[in-house]
Design a protein around this motif. Structure first.
Motif, PDB file in Angstrom:
ATOM      1  N   THR A  71     127.423  -8.126  11.170  1.00  0.00           N
ATOM      2  CA  THR A  71     126.436  -8.482  10.157  1.00  0.00           C
ATOM      3  C   THR A  71     125.367  -7.411  10.077  1.00  0.00           C
ATOM      4  N   SER A  72     124.580  -7.487   9.028  1.00  0.00           N
ATOM      5  CA  SER A  72     123.512  -6.495   8.846  1.00  0.00           C
ATOM      6  C   SER A  72     122.485  -6.584   9.960  1.00  0.00           C
ATOM      7  N   ARG A  73     122.236  -7.779  10.463  1.00  0.00           N
ATOM      8  CA  ARG A  73     121.265  -7.923  11.546  1.00  0.00           C
ATOM      9  C   ARG A  73     121.792  -7.248  12.826  1.00  0.00           C
ATOM     10  N   GLU A  74     123.091  -7.357  13.094  1.00  0.00           N
ATOM     11  CA  GLU A  74     123.672  -6.686  14.254  1.00  0.00           C
ATOM     12  C   GLU A  74     123.681  -5.169  14.077  1.00  0.00           C
ATOM     13  N   GLU A  75     123.903  -4.736  12.838  1.00  0.00           N
ATOM     14  CA  GLU A  75     123.872  -3.292  12.589  1.00  0.00           C
ATOM     15  C   GLU A  75     122.480  -2.734  12.844  1.00  0.00           C
ATOM     16  N   GLN A  76     121.451  -3.495  12.423  1.00  0.00           N
ATOM     17  CA  GLN A  76     120.087  -3.043  12.659  1.00  0.00           C
ATOM     18  C   GLN A  76     119.786  -2.984  14.160  1.00  0.00           C
ATOM     19  N   SER A  77     120.232  -3.994  14.886  1.00  0.00           N
ATOM     20  CA  SER A  77     120.020  -3.986  16.335  1.00  0.00           C
ATOM     21  C   SER A  77     120.770  -2.832  17.000  1.00  0.00           C
ATOM     22  N   LEU A  78     121.983  -2.512  16.490  1.00  0.00           N
ATOM     23  CA  LEU A  78     122.751  -1.399  17.042  1.00  0.00           C
ATOM     24  C   LEU A  78     122.030  -0.073  16.837  1.00  0.00           C
ATOM     25  N   LEU A  79     121.475   0.141  15.656  1.00  0.00           N
ATOM     26  CA  LEU A  79     120.753   1.394  15.389  1.00  0.00           C
ATOM     27  C   LEU A  79     119.479   1.482  16.225  1.00  0.00           C
ATOM     28  N   ASP A  80     118.804   0.370  16.402  1.00  0.00           N
ATOM     29  CA  ASP A  80     117.621   0.383  17.280  1.00  0.00           C
ATOM     30  C   ASP A  80     118.019   0.698  18.724  1.00  0.00           C
ATOM     31  N   ALA A  81     119.158   0.140  19.163  1.00  0.00           N
ATOM     32  CA  ALA A  81     119.592   0.356  20.545  1.00  0.00           C
ATOM     33  C   ALA A  81     120.012   1.807  20.781  1.00  0.00           C
ATOM     34  N   ILE A  82     120.692   2.422  19.810  1.00  0.00           N
ATOM     35  CA  ILE A  82     121.127   3.808  19.996  1.00  0.00           C
ATOM     36  C   ILE A  82     119.943   4.740  20.039  1.00  0.00           C
ATOM     37  N   GLU A  83     118.877   4.384  19.340  1.00  0.00           N
ATOM     38  CA  GLU A  83     117.662   5.198  19.377  1.00  0.00           C
ATOM     39  C   GLU A  83     116.892   4.993  20.675  1.00  0.00           C
ATOM     40  N   GLN A  84     116.937   3.777  21.213  1.00  0.00           N
ATOM     41  CA  GLN A  84     116.169   3.469  22.414  1.00  0.00           C
ATOM     42  C   GLN A  84     116.875   3.914  23.692  1.00  0.00           C
ATOM     43  N   TYR A  85     118.180   3.657  23.793  1.00  0.00           N
ATOM     44  CA  TYR A  85     118.901   3.908  25.045  1.00  0.00           C
ATOM     45  C   TYR A  85     119.706   5.213  25.043  1.00  0.00           C
ATOM     46  N   GLY A  86     119.995   5.750  23.877  1.00  0.00           N
ATOM     47  CA  GLY A  86     120.753   6.986  23.817  1.00  0.00           C
ATOM     48  C   GLY A  86     122.248   6.757  23.781  1.00  0.00           C
ATOM     49  N   PHE A  87     122.959   7.756  23.255  1.00  0.00           N
ATOM     50  CA  PHE A  87     124.404   7.661  23.097  1.00  0.00           C
ATOM     51  C   PHE A  87     125.074   7.629  24.469  1.00  0.00           C
ATOM     52  N   GLY A  88     125.951   6.656  24.652  1.00  0.00           N
ATOM     53  CA  GLY A  88     126.701   6.556  25.900  1.00  0.00           C
ATOM     54  C   GLY A  88     126.305   5.388  26.773  1.00  0.00           C
ATOM     55  N   ASN A  89     125.102   4.861  26.642  1.00  0.00           N
ATOM     56  CA  ASN A  89     124.671   3.717  27.449  1.00  0.00           C
ATOM     57  C   ASN A  89     125.113   2.422  26.767  1.00  0.00           C
ATOM     58  N   TRP A  90     126.406   2.203  26.771  1.00  0.00           N
ATOM     59  CA  TRP A  90     126.963   1.099  25.981  1.00  0.00           C
ATOM     60  C   TRP A  90     126.622  -0.258  26.580  1.00  0.00           C
ATOM     61  N   GLU A  91     126.455  -0.367  27.889  1.00  0.00           N
ATOM     62  CA  GLU A  91     126.108  -1.664  28.480  1.00  0.00           C
ATOM     63  C   GLU A  91     124.731  -2.132  28.009  1.00  0.00           C
ATOM     64  N   VAL A 106     130.937  -2.372  21.071  1.00  0.00           N
ATOM     65  CA  VAL A 106     129.804  -1.583  20.571  1.00  0.00           C
ATOM     66  C   VAL A 106     130.207  -0.120  20.439  1.00  0.00           C
ATOM     67  N   MET A 107     130.894   0.423  21.455  1.00  0.00           N
ATOM     68  CA  MET A 107     131.294   1.834  21.417  1.00  0.00           C
ATOM     69  C   MET A 107     132.295   2.086  20.286  1.00  0.00           C
ATOM     70  N   GLU A 108     133.314   1.239  20.170  1.00  0.00           N
ATOM     71  CA  GLU A 108     134.327   1.457  19.140  1.00  0.00           C
ATOM     72  C   GLU A 108     133.735   1.338  17.745  1.00  0.00           C
ATOM     73  N   HIS A 109     132.831   0.374  17.535  1.00  0.00           N
ATOM     74  CA  HIS A 109     132.245   0.201  16.204  1.00  0.00           C
ATOM     75  C   HIS A 109     131.354   1.385  15.828  1.00  0.00           C
ATOM     76  N   TYR A 110     130.542   1.851  16.755  1.00  0.00           N
ATOM     77  CA  TYR A 110     129.638   2.957  16.431  1.00  0.00           C
ATOM     78  C   TYR A 110     130.426   4.239  16.177  1.00  0.00           C
ATOM     79  N   VAL A 111     131.430   4.514  17.006  1.00  0.00           N
ATOM     80  CA  VAL A 111     132.197   5.748  16.843  1.00  0.00           C
ATOM     81  C   VAL A 111     133.012   5.714  15.554  1.00  0.00           C
ATOM     82  N   SER A 112     133.646   4.587  15.262  1.00  0.00           N
ATOM     83  CA  SER A 112     134.507   4.514  14.084  1.00  0.00           C
ATOM     84  C   SER A 112     133.717   4.498  12.790  1.00  0.00           C
ATOM     85  N   MET A 113     132.549   3.850  12.756  1.00  0.00           N
ATOM     86  CA  MET A 113     131.796   3.696  11.496  1.00  0.00           C
ATOM     87  C   MET A 113     130.743   4.790  11.298  1.00  0.00           C
TER      88      MET A 113
END
Length: 457
Positions: A71-91, A106-113
């Motif tokens: 969902t769009s809310r999960e996508e927003q949380s994913l973008l906030d998380a990648i900015e906060q924790y950095g690429f690779g900290n998938w847990e 989380v890793m498969e969705h971010y890499v594929s999209m």
């Protein structure tokens, strides 16, 4: 009652409960994304009015065909998380998005999209200018782990470790190469009020220290590669003695492999000649530029070159003797061996006859028939003897003439002969010790040997 909570587009009456765009200038004007993008105008509403996006957080950005139903809310949380924790900290990113998503999802969705999808292709260029250099790469950079990664510890006893001052867990020695290298950086500190000159000076100190570390590690690698520590402790000699004792005991034993060596000595090594040992000593400085394997291959190739040169000389000798096939060379070698054997038997028989004749006629009678070495005993120790041919040795011995005097007379006679053929009058004089008999004998010998023509003699 279920339709009371739904919202509809005022233009096409489509369901816009999940996502709608509300006009900020007009009341009760809410459009679907399709009508808003087409610029729909109703009543006093105009396309240039301000708008506000209103959504319930349940629509998908990538359409219904996207995997996972993000969902769009999960996508927003994913973008906030990648900015906060950095690429690779998938847990950590999965915990931030929500408990419904695993780190693998989380890793498969971010890499594929976002990376391999259309968004990543449009936003990430193929060549990124001014890319930051990764100094932690294992290619020998200043912070490369390969510079500080210790080698496996040496296989030596505790007494030998104490003798060398060796610390196996750190692969260090109590006294290292350039022991005071750490003093270059021990007093350095980073201050915010440092000017450019002080910063460059500190960088130069760090660079000098890194160079010293590289040199220290290079020397350790050379010592490990060439097996210098066991050689210093005398282990190589002990192993060689064991190798000699094992075949003597009656067993076909395989020699042990030295510690740190990569080559398995399954086959016996060739014997190193004295010349090669001297050459190895002269070329020892090359060890710091060549690996042990390359150094050994260098001498192996030189040995092969000598063998090939000897083979070429042998083939050239065959060709000079008219042999063009290897089958013929076997017959030639057999015949040559028989010929040398006959000569050897003949010389042995002559020496025996000379010995028996010397016993009956005294020491003077057997001297002349005791082979070639005793035949020329009167002149063989004189200077110039090695320059004479066998026939010239016989001549000088019969005339009781020293080799140097004979060579002088020979040179004068041949020179006069060449001058007469060119029409130049001869002005050279023969030595006083040369009488008519000696001159005639030497002239006849040079004529028979082809040095001068008969008319000149």
């Amino acid at each position: 009652m279920a339709d009371l909570g739904k919202k509809y587009c005022v233009n096409c009456l489509a369901d816009v409960t999940n996502l709608r765009l509300r006009c900020t200038d007009c009341q009760d004007i809410e459009l679907c994304p399709e009508c808003f993008s087409a610029g729909a105008e109703i009543g006093n509403h105009r396309r240039w009015h301000g708008y506000q996006q209103v959504d319930g957080g349940r629509f998908t950005l990538w359409g219904a065909e996207a995997e996972g139903g993000w969902t769009s809310r999960e996508e927003q949380s994913l973008l906030d998380a990648i900015e906060q924790y950095g690429f690779g900290n998938w847990e950590d990113m999965a915990a931030h998005v929500g408990a419904s998503r695993t780190p693998q999802e989380v890793m498969e969705h971010y890499v594929s999209m976002y990376i391999h999808g259309n968004l990543g292709k449009a936003c990430i260029p193929d060549s990124i200018p001014n890319r930051v250099t990764d100094h932690t790469c294992p290619s020998g950079g200043p912070l490369s782990p390969s510079l500080t990664t210790p080698l496996p510890p040496l296989d030596i006893s505790i007494v030998e470790q104490q003798q060398l001052g060796y610390m196996p867990l750190r692969d260090d020695y109590e006294i290292e190469y350039d022991q005071d290298a750490e003093t270059l950086i021990s007093g350095l500190s980073v201050n915010y009020d440092d000017d450019d000159v002080e910063i460059e000076m500190k960088r130069a100190h760090v660079d000098m220290y890194v160079r010293k570390l590289k040199e220290r590690q290079r020397r350790k690698n050379i010592a490990r590669d060439y097996n210098l520590v066991p050689a210093f402790l005398g282990k190589d000699k002990k192993e060689k003695e064991k190798e000699k004792e094992k075949p003597a005991a009656g067993g076909a034993a395989v020699p042990p492999v030295a510690a740190g060596s990569s080559a398995v000595a399954a086959a016996p090594k060739r014997k190193i000649t004295k010349e090669e040992k001297e050459q190895r000593l002269k070329l020892r400085p090359l060890c710091q530029f060549m690996a042990c394997r390359e150094f050994e291959e260098f001498f192996e190739n030189m040995h092969k070159e000598r063998v090939l040169r000897a083979k070429v000389r042998e083939l050239q000798r065959y060709r000079r003797n008219g042999i063009t096939k290897l089958d013929e060379s076997v017959e030639y070698e057999a015949a040559r061996h028989k010929r040398e054997k006959r000569k050897e038997n003949k010389s042995v028989a002559q020496s025996k006859r000379g010995g028996s004749g010397g016993g009956g006629g005294g020491s003077g009678g057997g001297g002349k028939e005791d082979g070639k070495d005793s035949e020329f005993s009167a002149i063989e120790n004189l200077s110039g003897f090695e320059l004479l041919s066998d026939r010239e040795k016989v001549l000088c011995n019969s005339l009781n003439l020293s080799p140097t005097r004979y060579l002088t007379v020979k040179t004068i006679i041949i020179k006069d002969h060449l001058q007469k053929r060119q029409g130049i009058p001869s002005k050279s004089r023969l030595p006083s010790y040369l009488d008519k008999v000696l001159k005639k004998r030497i002239l006849n010998f040079l004529t028979e040997s082809g040095w001068i023509s008969r008319d000149a003699s």
